[in-house]
Motif scaffolding. Structure first.
Motif, short mmCIF file in Angstrom:
data_model
loop_
_atom_site.label_atom_id
_atom_site.label_comp_id
_atom_site.label_asym_id
_atom_site.label_seq_id
_atom_site.Cartn_x
_atom_site.Cartn_y
_atom_site.Cartn_z
N LEU A 12 2.28 -6.40 -5.18
CA LEU A 12 0.98 -5.95 -4.69
C LEU A 12 0.83 -6.28 -3.20
CD1 LEU A 12 -1.42 -6.87 -7.65
CD2 LEU A 12 0.13 -4.92 -7.38
N HIS B 159 1.92 -0.36 -9.35
CA HIS B 159 1.53 -1.38 -8.38
C HIS B 159 0.40 -0.87 -7.48
CE1 HIS B 159 5.87 -3.00 -8.94
NE2 HIS B 159 5.03 -3.54 -9.81
N VAL C 9 -3.48 -2.38 -7.20
CA VAL C 9 -4.18 -2.71 -5.96
C VAL C 9 -5.52 -1.98 -5.89
CG1 VAL C 9 -4.13 -2.37 -3.46
CG2 VAL C 9 -2.14 -3.31 -4.63
N GLU D 224 -2.23 -12.34 -1.23
CA GLU D 224 -1.85 -11.83 -2.55
C GLU D 224 -0.63 -12.58 -3.09
OE1 GLU D 224 -1.63 -10.51 -5.91
OE2 GLU D 224 -3.22 -9.47 -4.77
#
Length: 402
Positions: A220, A376, A380, A215
């Protein structure tokens, strides 16, 4: 071996009894009974002094085979038949009705388009039982080794392989129609559950760790890392339970039971096995699972929980069929590789989707406990949902018959 003659049925269903046989048995002018031998093997003509449905030879030595018997045996005009004498009975049958292995003529049993005598059939059954026993014993040895190594927790692959071998053993026992209530099954299922609790978390840890590393958005990546850490802690709890319980379930007593089962019972299951019939059951179950997935997907949507559950059912059926075809290919030395490849491809494809679904389920379970901003965490979650939806929209399944 007694002399044999080949003759042909005429349009009236008559066949000429050879002169040598007519004279040896003194059939001229006698009342003759015509009867089916049994198992579709032919007919016998016997000399009997009785009233009722009897035949006599005409002046050319021909006897009429009743139409009911001709229909039963599928004998039509022009049919070539073999004629011989056995115990003062005239035997009229399909040509070359002898054991395909030893050529004996007595106690024959039809096997597909050939015949086997009782002794050769018994020998064949014994050899086939031994093949099954050998294959199952090979699997149980691998299973035992992986179970032992799994308790060291040095290589996660040992836990994975222990589950795989256990699942394959279950699949073969089920195919043989061994009762699901058999104690061996109960132990295998309990062990599978214990191993599965650790294996599932191994897969989750690996998946979230890779996602955290790949990522690019650090916020994230931190979310993925937190899930990884939480699952890691949960895994320790299940490892302890596995270490404590697995030796009790897969114990020396279990292996003693296994050895007794293979030695005393396996033959009866193999002898009763109708492979085509059993494969038809499994193929039908797979096709029903595919139909169920297509119906749910159309009604609820491809990414719905019901569609995911239905796809999981398809995957399980394809997994069992892959195992079964693989071992039938080896045991019976028949070419089932096309079927193996077909179901293996489905299993692998749907396995990736199932892993992603499990990652999403695990993430949702830990969502509220993650120490990250809600936006966040939502990002995800959206990432995984979008990825899952994309994979589900690409799913196409064709049914396949054996």
């Amino acid at each position: 071996m007694a002399a044999k003659y080949v003759r042909q049925l005429d349009k009236m269903g008559r066949v000429v009894i050879p002169k040598d046989i007519r004279e040896d048995l003194d059939l001229k002018g006698r009342h003759l009974g015509v009867y089916e031998i049994g198992s579709g093997r032919g007919i016998k003509v016997i000399n009997e002094e009785a009233e009722g449905e009897v035949k006599t030879l005409d002046r050319y030595g021909r006897i009429v085979i009743p139409i009911e018997l001709r229909q039963l045996l599928h004998w039509e005009e022009g049919k070539q038949v073999e004629i011989k004498v056995n115990n003062k009975e005239v035997i009229i049958s399909d040509q070359s009705q002898v054991c395909a292995v030893c050529e004996h003529e007595q106690s024959l049993f039809p096997v597909k388009s050939k015949y086997l005598c009782e002794d050769c059939l018994e020998d064949g059954n014994l050899q086939m039982s031994n093949r099954w026993a050998s294959k199952l014993d090979s699997l149980i040895k691998e299973y035992r080794e992986h179970c032992r190594n799994a308790l060291n927790f040095e290589d996660p692959e040992d836990i994975h392989q222990a589950r795989v071998k256990g699942r394959r053993i279950e699949a073969l026992l089920q195919f043989l129609n061994v009762s699901s209530h058999h104690e061996i099954f109960q132990n295998l299922k309990e062990a599978h559950k214990l191993l599965g609790a650790v294996r599932e978390r191994d897969v989750l840890i690996n998946g979230f760790e890779i996602r955290a590393q790949e990522e690019e958005n650090q916020n994230l990546a931190d979310v993925y890392a937190q899930v990884y850490q939480r699952v890691f802690k949960k895994r320790e709890k299940h490892r302890k339970k596995l270490a404590e319980k697995l030796p009790e379930v897969i114990s020396e007593r279990f292996y003693d039971q296994w050895n007794a089962f293979v030695e005393d019972n396996i033959r009866q299951y193999v002898m009763a096995l109708n492979i085509k019939q059993r494969l038809d059951v499994y193929e039908k179950r797979f096709n029903q699972a595919v139909d169920g997935f297509n119906e749910v997907s159309e009604e609820k949507g491809r990414s719905s929980k019901k569609a995911l559950k239905a796809l999981h059912d398809v995957r399980i059926e394809s997994k069992y069929l892959r195992y079964i075809y693989k071992y039938l290919d080896e045991i019976y030395e028949e070419d089932f590789q096309e079927q193996v490849d077909f179901y293996e491809k489905l299993q692998d494809e749907f396995g990736n989707i199932n892993d992603l679904k499990d990652w999403l389920d695990a993430f949702e379970k830990h969502f509220d406990k993650l120490e990250s901003k809600k936006k966040h965490k939502k990002a995800v979650k959206q990432q995984m949902q979008d990825e899952l939806a994309e994979k589900m929209n690409q799913v196409t399944i064709e049914t396949k018959s054996n």
